[in-house]
Design a protein around this motif. Structure first.
Motif, short mmCIF file in Angstrom:
data_model
loop_
_atom_site.label_atom_id
_atom_site.label_comp_id
_atom_site.label_asym_id
_atom_site.label_seq_id
_atom_site.Cartn_x
_atom_site.Cartn_y
_atom_site.Cartn_z
N MET A 119 52.33 35.36 47.62
CA MET A 119 51.19 36.25 47.49
C MET A 119 51.67 37.53 46.84
N HIS A 120 50.94 37.96 45.84
CA HIS A 120 51.26 39.21 45.15
C HIS A 120 50.19 40.24 45.49
N LYS A 121 50.62 41.46 45.80
CA LYS A 121 49.68 42.56 46.07
C LYS A 121 49.75 43.53 44.92
N ALA A 122 48.57 43.95 44.46
CA ALA A 122 48.53 44.93 43.38
C ALA A 122 47.20 45.68 43.43
N PHE A 123 47.23 46.92 42.98
CA PHE A 123 46.00 47.69 42.88
C PHE A 123 45.23 47.15 41.69
N PHE A 124 43.98 46.77 41.93
CA PHE A 124 43.13 46.27 40.86
C PHE A 124 41.71 46.71 41.15
N GLY A 125 41.14 47.44 40.22
CA GLY A 125 39.78 47.91 40.41
C GLY A 125 39.73 49.12 41.28
N ASP A 126 39.29 48.93 42.50
CA ASP A 126 39.08 50.06 43.39
C ASP A 126 40.00 50.07 44.60
N ARG A 127 40.88 49.07 44.71
CA ARG A 127 41.77 49.01 45.87
C ARG A 127 42.88 47.99 45.63
N GLU A 128 43.83 47.96 46.57
CA GLU A 128 44.89 46.96 46.50
C GLU A 128 44.31 45.60 46.87
N ARG A 129 44.68 44.59 46.10
CA ARG A 129 44.16 43.24 46.33
C ARG A 129 45.31 42.24 46.35
N ASP A 130 45.02 41.08 46.94
CA ASP A 130 45.98 39.98 46.96
C ASP A 130 45.69 39.05 45.78
N PHE A 131 46.78 38.50 45.22
CA PHE A 131 46.69 37.53 44.13
C PHE A 131 47.62 36.37 44.46
N VAL A 180 37.07 41.01 37.49
CA VAL A 180 37.81 40.97 36.23
C VAL A 180 36.95 41.52 35.10
N GLN A 181 35.69 41.13 35.06
CA GLN A 181 34.80 41.62 34.01
C GLN A 181 34.62 43.14 34.10
N THR A 182 34.43 43.63 35.31
CA THR A 182 34.19 45.07 35.51
C THR A 182 35.41 45.90 35.18
N TYR A 183 36.58 45.47 35.64
CA TYR A 183 37.77 46.31 35.54
C TYR A 183 38.65 45.98 34.34
N LEU A 184 38.32 44.97 33.57
CA LEU A 184 39.12 44.62 32.39
C LEU A 184 39.21 45.80 31.44
N ASN A 185 38.11 46.46 31.17
CA ASN A 185 38.09 47.58 30.23
C ASN A 185 38.53 48.89 30.86
N ALA A 186 38.66 48.94 32.19
CA ALA A 186 39.05 50.17 32.87
C ALA A 186 40.57 50.33 32.95
N HIS A 187 41.31 49.29 32.63
CA HIS A 187 42.76 49.33 32.71
C HIS A 187 43.36 49.06 31.34
N PRO A 188 44.49 49.67 31.04
CA PRO A 188 45.18 49.33 29.79
C PRO A 188 45.54 47.85 29.77
N LEU A 189 45.52 47.27 28.60
CA LEU A 189 45.82 45.84 28.47
C LEU A 189 47.22 45.52 28.99
N GLY A 190 48.14 46.45 28.85
CA GLY A 190 49.50 46.23 29.36
C GLY A 190 49.53 46.02 30.86
N GLU A 191 48.66 46.73 31.60
CA GLU A 191 48.60 46.55 33.05
C GLU A 191 48.09 45.15 33.39
N LEU A 192 47.08 44.69 32.65
CA LEU A 192 46.56 43.34 32.88
C LEU A 192 47.64 42.31 32.59
N HIS A 193 48.39 42.54 31.51
CA HIS A 193 49.47 41.62 31.14
C HIS A 193 50.52 41.56 32.24
N LEU A 194 50.94 42.73 32.74
CA LEU A 194 51.96 42.75 33.80
C LEU A 194 51.45 42.09 35.08
#
Length: 141
Positions: free
Chosen positions: A1-13, A68-82
């Motif tokens: 399980m990976h934890k990362a801040f995404f959107g408005d809070r830390e989430r599990d992936f 993903v749709q909402t926050y895709l444009n709110a984050h730099p593409l590099g963050e999504l890639h990482l």
């Protein structure tokens, strides 16, 4: 399980093995090809990896798609890639063992500043020399 801040809070992936056929179907690639080509991932591969990682960690599929749709444009593409790389790494080699201490907030801010400085430097060099591959390669590293 990976934890990362995404959107408005830390989430599990967690891209779980039962989601691999869906990722392969969506990307048109087998999982080994996806993992081997992570440095040159396309946007669709990143989006599907992150969305399926949310689903694998328990997020409802509709909510995962909306996030993903909402926050895709709110984050730099590099963050999504990482983030996509982290999700695939956990799938491929297993979750990172917690043998290291968690970085302090100050250490995280310092590390983020160093990364941002390096990225700005690469972009400035690319602008000065006309060599866009330097900026792209620096951003992918």
């Amino acid at each position: 399980m990976h934890k990362a801040f995404f959107g408005d809070r830390e989430r599990d992936f967690s891209l779980t093995p039962h989601l691999i056929p869906e990722l392969e179907k969506l990307t048109g690639k087998e999982i080994t090809a996806i993992v081997e080509s992570t440095r040159s991932m396309g946007l669709a591969e990143m989006v599907h990896t992150v969305r399926l990682g949310l689903i694998g960690a328990g997020e409802h599929p509709k909510e995962a798609a909306e996030l993903v749709q909402t926050y895709l444009n709110a984050h730099p593409l590099g963050e999504l890639h990482l983030l996509a790389l982290d999700v695939l790494t956990d799938l491929w080699v297993g979750p990172e063992e917690s043998v290291f201490r968690e970085a302090t907030d100050d250490e995280k801010v310092d590390a983020e500043r160093r990364v941002n400085r390096a990225a700005r430097s690469a972009v400035q060099e690319a602008a000065a020399t006309g060599d866009l591959s330097a900026a792209i390669n620096a951003g992918a590293a």
